[in-house]
Design a protein around this motif. Structure first.
Motif: not given
Lengths: 127, 207
Positions: B82, B73-75, B69-71, A70, A46, B42, A44, B78-79, B116-118
């Motif tokens: 954030t 790639g997986g979950a 966040v940008s680089r 993700s 962004i 990464r 993914t 964002p986690l 975010l991940g609940k």
């Protein structure tokens, strides 16, 4: 018209779902795929999602559909920074995209397109 | 901790993650999709390369979060992204972050990850390392410990929290599809969280 962005781990899955949704949106709905990572592999990005949202938003807002993991977290992270005219649908990817594209093509507003996408959760396939 | 110390933390964590990427990926291959170490390597590498100069600690953290966040790639992108961005927001414009300020930043990071991940404690996720770490930090702070000792307590609690995920059954992410078969493996997100906090303890101990 409300735009739709399809976020998937796979570039081809996002493009395929967008193809189906565009057809169901009788060629009028704006459906932008955002699949895979920046290098086109599974993952993914962004940045790709932001570009797709910008391309899909003509001022009437955008509904996001995401596949799993993700993709969902990336959509939620993007929404945190975006305005309130970008909404994530809590819906299955293909069914939600088709429902959203159908409603968007009918000229409905953001809330109605979002609700149509989420209503796709309840479409049973067996039993 | 000043901005240089936070930047040193990001660079040091990037080295730790890089050195341990193989182990993290192997943990992820057991119950996840087998890319955690590579992805996080990464992400933190990108964050370390794009650290801004001449800005306060909060801006350093937010820039690092954005890179991750940008680089990544997986979950975990964002986690972790954030977590860092919420920590940066909590720190605000302060030029130097003391023990109480860092505690508030860690608490904000945990809140952001959970929002975010609940995930709750016991779900076999990074929360199982981060939540006990924040609790241990706050307990040490309440006992009157200084910043370095608070961070050491947090890092120790995170390492124990990661170990404790071995016996848990996953309720989030790909591992949750495995049900009872997820038991017996350490959660890779908890393992990397322990690593990130170990990095913070290393840097805080020097300052």
């Amino acid at each position: 018209m409300v735009g739709i962005v399809i976020i998937s781990h796979s570039r081809t899955l996002a493009e395929g779902a967008a193809e189906v949704a565009r057809t169901m949106g009788v060629g009028k709905a704006v459906v932008e795929p955002a699949g895979g990572d920046a290098e086109g592999r599974l993952g993914t990005s962004i940045d790709l999602v932001e570009q797709a949202v910008a391309a899909a938003n003509d001022g009437d807002g955008v509904v996001l559909l995401a596949d799993i993991g993700s993709s969902v977290l990336t959509a939620k992270t993007l929404i945190e920074d975006a305005g309130d005219d970008v909404l994530l649908a809590d819906a299955p990817l293909v069914e939600g995209s088709v429902a959203a594209a159908s409603m968007a093509a009918a000229g409905a507003g953001l809330a109605a397109v979002h609700a149509a996408a989420e209503s796709a959760r309840d479409h049973r396939k067996a039993g | 901790m000043n901005a240089a110390a936070f930047a040193a933390w990001i660079r040091h964590t990037a080295e730790l993650v890089s050195a341990d990427a193989g182990r993290l990926t192997r943990l992820d291959a057991a119950i996840g999709d087998g890319d955690h170490g590579h992805n996080l390597d990464r992400g933190f590498r990108a964050a370390a390369e794009a650290l801004p100069d001449g800005v306060p600690p909060g801006k350093v953290l937010m820039a690092a979060g954005r890179s991750i966040v940008s680089r990544t790639g997986g979950a975990s992108g964002p986690l972790y992204g954030t977590a860092l961005r919420r920590a940066g927001k909590a720190v605000g414009d302060a030029g130097d972050v003391g023990a109480a300020g860092l505690g508030a930043a860690l608490r904000a990071a945990l809140d952001g990850v959970q929002e975010l991940g609940k995930a709750a404690e016991g779900d076999k996720t990074m929360v199982d390392a981060l939540a006990p770490a924040v609790a241990a930090y706050e307990a040490a702070l309440a006992d009157g410990s200084g910043l370095a000792d608070c961070v050491r307590a947090a890092a120790d609690a995170a390492a124990k929290g990661a170990d404790d995920t071995v016996l848990m059954q996953a309720r989030k992410g790909r591992a949750s599809y495995l049900g009872p078969r997820s038991v017996g493996h350490m959660d890779p997100g908890a393992a990397s969280t322990a690593l990130v906090l170990r990095g913070l303890a290393d840097v805080a101990g020097e300052g």
